[in-house]
Design an enzyme around this catalytic site. Structure first.
Site, PDB file in Angstrom:
ATOM      1  CG  HIS A  49      -1.603   1.339   1.284  1.00 32.08           C
ATOM      2  ND1 HIS A  49      -2.451   1.928   0.812  1.00 32.08           N
ATOM      3  CD2 HIS A  49      -1.278   2.238   2.536  1.00 32.08           C
ATOM      4  CE1 HIS A  49      -2.771   3.256   1.239  1.00 32.08           C
ATOM      5  NE2 HIS A  49      -1.970   3.192   2.336  1.00 32.08           N
ATOM      6  CG  ASP A  87       6.446  17.616 -26.687  1.00 31.15           C
ATOM      7  OD1 ASP A  87       6.769  17.366 -25.582  1.00 31.15           O
ATOM      8  OD2 ASP A  87       5.668  17.142 -27.469  1.00 31.15           O
ATOM      9  CD1 TRP A 119       6.552   3.274   4.254  1.00 29.90           C
ATOM     10  CD2 TRP A 119       7.634   4.049   2.165  1.00 29.90           C
ATOM     11  NE1 TRP A 119       7.159   4.585   4.315  1.00 29.90           N
ATOM     12  CE2 TRP A 119       7.690   5.030   3.381  1.00 29.90           C
ATOM     13  CE3 TRP A 119       8.269   4.156   0.972  1.00 29.90           C
ATOM     14  CZ2 TRP A 119       8.132   6.391   2.963  1.00 29.90           C
ATOM     15  CZ3 TRP A 119       9.042   5.751   1.153  1.00 29.90           C
ATOM     16  CH2 TRP A 119       8.624   6.503   1.712  1.00 29.90           C
ATOM     17  CB  SER A 144      10.277   5.768 -14.028  1.00 25.01           C
ATOM     18  OG  SER A 144       9.234   6.665 -14.344  1.00 25.01           O
ATOM     19  CB  SER A 145      11.775   9.113 -10.278  1.00 23.35           C
ATOM     20  OG  SER A 145      10.678   8.384  -9.668  1.00 23.35           O
ATOM     21  CG  HIS A 194      12.698  14.568   5.984  1.00 23.09           C
ATOM     22  ND1 HIS A 194      11.759  14.097   6.727  1.00 23.09           N
ATOM     23  CD2 HIS A 194      12.358  15.675   5.578  1.00 23.09           C
ATOM     24  CE1 HIS A 194      10.630  15.191   6.704  1.00 23.09           C
ATOM     25  NE2 HIS A 194      11.345  16.017   6.225  1.00 23.09           N
ATOM     26  CD  GLU A 236       9.748  10.011  -2.535  1.00 23.31           C
ATOM     27  OE1 GLU A 236      10.600   9.918  -3.186  1.00 23.31           O
ATOM     28  OE2 GLU A 236       8.561   9.957  -2.897  1.00 23.31           O
ATOM     29  CE1 TYR A 266       8.841  19.410   3.818  1.00 22.20           C
ATOM     30  CE2 TYR A 266      10.910  18.045   3.832  1.00 22.20           C
ATOM     31  CZ  TYR A 266      10.012  18.944   4.658  1.00 22.20           C
ATOM     32  OH  TYR A 266       9.785  18.987   6.045  1.00 22.20           O
ATOM     33  CB  SER A 283       0.763  29.097  -5.601  1.00 23.44           C
ATOM     34  OG  SER A 283       1.287  28.395  -4.335  1.00 23.44           O
ATOM     35  CG  HIS A 336      13.020  14.433  11.683  1.00 24.05           C
ATOM     36  ND1 HIS A 336      12.680  15.642  11.012  1.00 24.05           N
ATOM     37  CD2 HIS A 336      12.468  13.657  10.730  1.00 24.05           C
ATOM     38  CE1 HIS A 336      12.233  15.661   9.798  1.00 24.05           C
ATOM     39  NE2 HIS A 336      11.886  14.287   9.694  1.00 24.05           N
ATOM     40  CG  HIS A 337      12.022  10.136   9.537  1.00 20.86           C
ATOM     41  ND1 HIS A 337      10.910   9.958   9.167  1.00 20.86           N
ATOM     42  CD2 HIS A 337      12.849  11.064   8.673  1.00 20.86           C
ATOM     43  CE1 HIS A 337      10.569  10.950   8.235  1.00 20.86           C
ATOM     44  NE2 HIS A 337      11.515  11.746   7.973  1.00 20.86           N
ATOM     45  CB  THR A 347       5.836  25.089   6.077  1.00 17.34           C
ATOM     46  OG1 THR A 347       7.082  24.407   5.806  1.00 17.34           O
ATOM     47  CG2 THR A 347       4.782  24.243   5.421  1.00 17.34           C
ATOM     48  CE  LYS A 392       6.283  26.974  -0.372  1.00 20.36           C
ATOM     49  NZ  LYS A 392       5.827  27.676  -1.505  1.00 20.36           N
ATOM     50  NE  ARG A 406       4.017   3.447  10.856  1.00 21.92           N
ATOM     51  CZ  ARG A 406       4.753   3.891   9.883  1.00 21.92           C
ATOM     52  NH1 ARG A 406       5.929   4.583  10.519  1.00 21.92           N
ATOM     53  NH2 ARG A 406       4.750   3.932   8.681  1.00 21.92           N
TER      54      ARG A 406
END
Lengths: 200, 528
Positions: B79, B108, B144, B172-173, B256, B258, B260, B271, B305-306, B331, B334, B453
């Protein structure tokens, strides 16, 4: 067409190719950096003692002063990695040492299986900072340890604490985890290791 | 802004478009590839969503009800992977493909053939990943985040397939990101300076740089797992001199930035939409640009921090705590700017605006729980609990996914040439808004009360709240089918959309007809 000056199609194509080359360099560089993190992490942990790393190599048994004004309690913890049928324990659970003083502690190991095995002990120190001041002049953890089926052995560990060890450290814990390395060792290496006399 | 009026006259001759399936296999057109990405991501959203339904059905009652724990672990793992790499990221790449050339006045993307590749390898990556679920021993079941040694010593035999699918997704990314950067740097219309670019282009440019910086690091982590498991290396194996904590450092150095990558394009979308429906210019455009850059820069300094509970020294914990809290400043800039844009605006509440406003509110809630998690001592309680699950679903579902919904409603008239059904759109919005909060808000409470979890069972005192959460989950899942209905209905017909269906919208994409012709801006527009 580029923004600053409207160009012909060919220069756009050349611009694109150049930008792609640069970006691919970044990608390759970051891939290399990812692998470089492994040695960088080792170096960082060795220098700072983060993560409970100890100097897992023979320290010089040089002349040094013994600081009798301080006594530090050194505790020993032993663990067997999951599913490894060995007995592994220190002869004493803790010793009190003066900084600079040399001590020898014996660790007992027994292979409870009916086949020959090779093991590797991996140390860790808490608090992590203390790891920098723990010097081992002799340790079973420097080498892989072979043990024939059903046999037992005593393994020595000789150490001293650097007299510069910070004042706030009164107790440090040295933990050994024993890992089964038999599968990772070539059969002839197992045999040759077993040929060596083991400490009794 | 004005555009060369002549571009319309030659958009459908001398184009030998292959028909049928080959048209889609061989297309190099940014709009067609964008559509492929968007459809693919929606299919993956439904696939990942059905796995979430399995998870919530199992957790509907305490005790083991429907699935084996090992299968439950595969569901939570896949998932997460499907939603991150299959739904959210391809949706953003699809939006980038469709909109960036239109927004900067380019004919293009800069590298159209590579564009084709970067899309068409994705379905194979997910075929491999999803196929591994049906193999003996099952698919990936280690979360994951694939922490070693769960992914090395204790992983199923199919782990190699997982690693290869991660590699393909990464390639791909990276190709997609390179394409975006080259397009934005080299293909802007005359007069389109960097500080005139729409925020969506800016946020995507910065996202693309994050992608090329960290996707290779993910590839490293995956490769090391592969060699540790199959080739006897010991990167993460303590017995061989490695260190499992090293895995977490490498993974979160990718992970991390990722997160963002999955939210910066949302900022760009919101925006664009909030000014359009407030009929005002975006408040503080340049501060938005700098805030985005600051968030991206800081994202490289906060990964640990993880890992507060891995036994880091106090000094490092304090550094990562403050660095993390620092991110709330750009943040906050924004969020302040969006609110200031709406202030005294002539606001109307069409579906895109509803989703955008919900994004601002709910993303901010997710940001606040993020601040709570950033506090080291508090994190020791929250770590690996449902509080974390609530936090990242607030920023990813009611954040990233809501912004993608908003973008879809906003640009659907441009893509299809028809107005979507506004009534159905509002039904979709209100059903999603209510159910997403029923689904995720109570998770905060069970998390704080200690429910861990990734466990298929829980203590009896959590039963009532979990039942409510599961009801919310089923309702949210069903609500997304309304969206599918809206999109299909809009693609097949409806009120004809004018060139600019939104009164307050700005940008070059509204200077071309709806639906956007296959070829646009072959003569670059002049931007003043």
């Amino acid at each position: 067409m580029t923004a600053p000056n409207p160009n012909t199609k060919t220069t756009t194509r050349a611009d694109n190719a150049r930008t792609v080359r640069r970006l691919l360099l970044v990608v390759v560089g970051m891939f290399a950096f990812g692998f470089a993190l492994v040695p960088l992490y080792e170096v960082f942990c060795d220098i700072t003692g983060f993560n409970g790393r100890t100097k897992n190599e023979q320290a010089a048994a040089n002349q040094r002063s013994i600081d009798t004004s301080r006594t530090i309690n050194v505790q020993f913890i032993t663990r067997i990695n999951q599913g490894m049928p060995w007995e592994f324990k220190p002869e004493v659970r803790s010793v009190r040492v003066h900084p600079g003083e040399t001590k020898v502690v014996q660790f007992y190991a027994k292979n409870l299986t009916d086949h020959d095995m090779v093991a590797q002990a991996v140390p860790s120190v808490a608090p992590g900072q203390a790891g920098l001041y723990l010097n081992k002049t002799e340790c079973f953890c420097f080498n892989q340890q072979p043990l024939a089926a059903g046999s037992e052995t005593l393994m020595p560990m000789q150490f001293y604490l650097d007299p510069d060890i910070p004042k706030h450290i009164h107790t440090l814990t040295l933990s050994y985890t024993m890992y089964d390395m038999t599968a990772h060792t070539q059969p002839d290496v197992v045999a040759s290791l077993e040929a060596r006399p083991t400490a009794e | 802004m004005s555009t060369a009026a002549g571009e319309m006259t030659h958009h459908d001759h001398h184009h030998h478009a292959p028909s049928g399936l080959t048209r889609w296999f061989f297309t190099t057109n940014h709009k067609e590839i964008g559509s492929l990405y968007l459809w693919f991501s929606f299919i993956m959203f439904l696939v990942g969503g059905s796995m979430a339904m399995v998870i919530r059905a199992e957790l509907f009652q305490p005790g083991l009800q429907l699935v084996e724990p090992h299968f439950f672990n595969q569901m939570t793992t896949v998932h997460g992977l499907v939603m991150v790499f299959g739904a959210v990221m391809p949706a953003f790449v699809g939006l980038a493909n469709w909109m960036i050339p239109l927004m900067i006045g380019a004919p293009d993307m800069a590298l159209p053939r590579m564009n084709n590749w970067s899309f068409w390898i994705l379905p194979f990556a997910f075929m491999i990943l999803l196929g591994s679920l049906f193999m003996e021993g099952g698919g990936p079941a280690f979360g994951w985040t694939f922490y070693a040694p769960l992914s090395t010593s204790y992983s199923p035999d199919s782990t190699a397939l997982f690693v290869f699918s991660i590699h393909i997704m990464g390639i791909s990314s990276i190709m997609g990101a390179i394409n975006v950067i080259v397009t934005v740097m080299n293909m802007r219309a005359p007069g389109m300076t960097y500080m005139k670019m729409p925020m969506f282009v800016w946020t995507w440019l910065i996202t693309a740089f994050l992608l090329i910086a960290v996707m290779p690091v993910l590839a490293c982590a995956a490769t090391m797992v592969l060699t540790d498991k199959y080739f006897g290396t010991s990167f993460f194996d303590a017995a061989g001199g490695g260190d499992p904590v090293l895995f977490q450092h490498i993974f979160w150095f990718f992970g991390h930035p990722e997160v963002y990558i999955m939210i910066l394009p949302s900022f760009g979308i919101v925006s664009a939409i909030i000014p359009a429906f407030s009929r005002k210019k975006l408040f503080g455009y340049s501060s938005m640009v700098y805030a985005t850059g600051a968030i991206a820069g800081l994202s490289f300094l906060v990964w640990a921090h993880h890992m507060f509970t891995t036994g880091m020294p106090v000094g490092a914990e304090i550094f990562f705590m403050y660095a993390t809290m620092l991110i709330s400043i750009p943040t906050g800039v924004k969020v302040f700017n969006w609110v200031a844009t709406m202030w005294r605006g002539a606001i109307s509440f069409e579906t895109p605006m509803l989703f955008a406003i919900a994004f601002v509110v709910l993303f901010t809630i997710g940001g606040f729980s993020g601040l709570m998690l950033a506090m080291t001592p508090a994190d020791f309680q929250y770590h690996d609990s449902y509080f974390v699950v609530a936090h990242f679903h607030y920023v990813l579902v009611s954040g990233a996914v809501f912004s993608i919904m908003a973008a879809a409603y906003y640009w659907l008239p441009k893509w299809t040439g028809h107005m979507y059904d506004e009534t159905l759109g509002r039904w979709h919005f209100w059903c999603s808004l209510i159910s997403v909060n029923v689904l995720f808000f109570p998770m905060h409470f069970v998390g704080l009360a200690g429910m861990p979890r990734r466990i298929p069972d829980y203590a009896l005192q959590f039963a009532d709240i979990n039942k409510i959460v599961s009801y919310g989950a089923f309702a949210f899942g069903l609500s997304q089918l309304i969206f599918l209905w809206v999109v299909i209905k809009c693609a097949r017909g409806g009120e004809r959309a004018p060139m600019k269906p939104w009164e307050g919208a700005e940008g070059l994409e509204w200077t071309i007809p709806s639906p956007a012709p296959l070829h646009t801006f072959e003569t670059p527009p002049e931007v003043k």
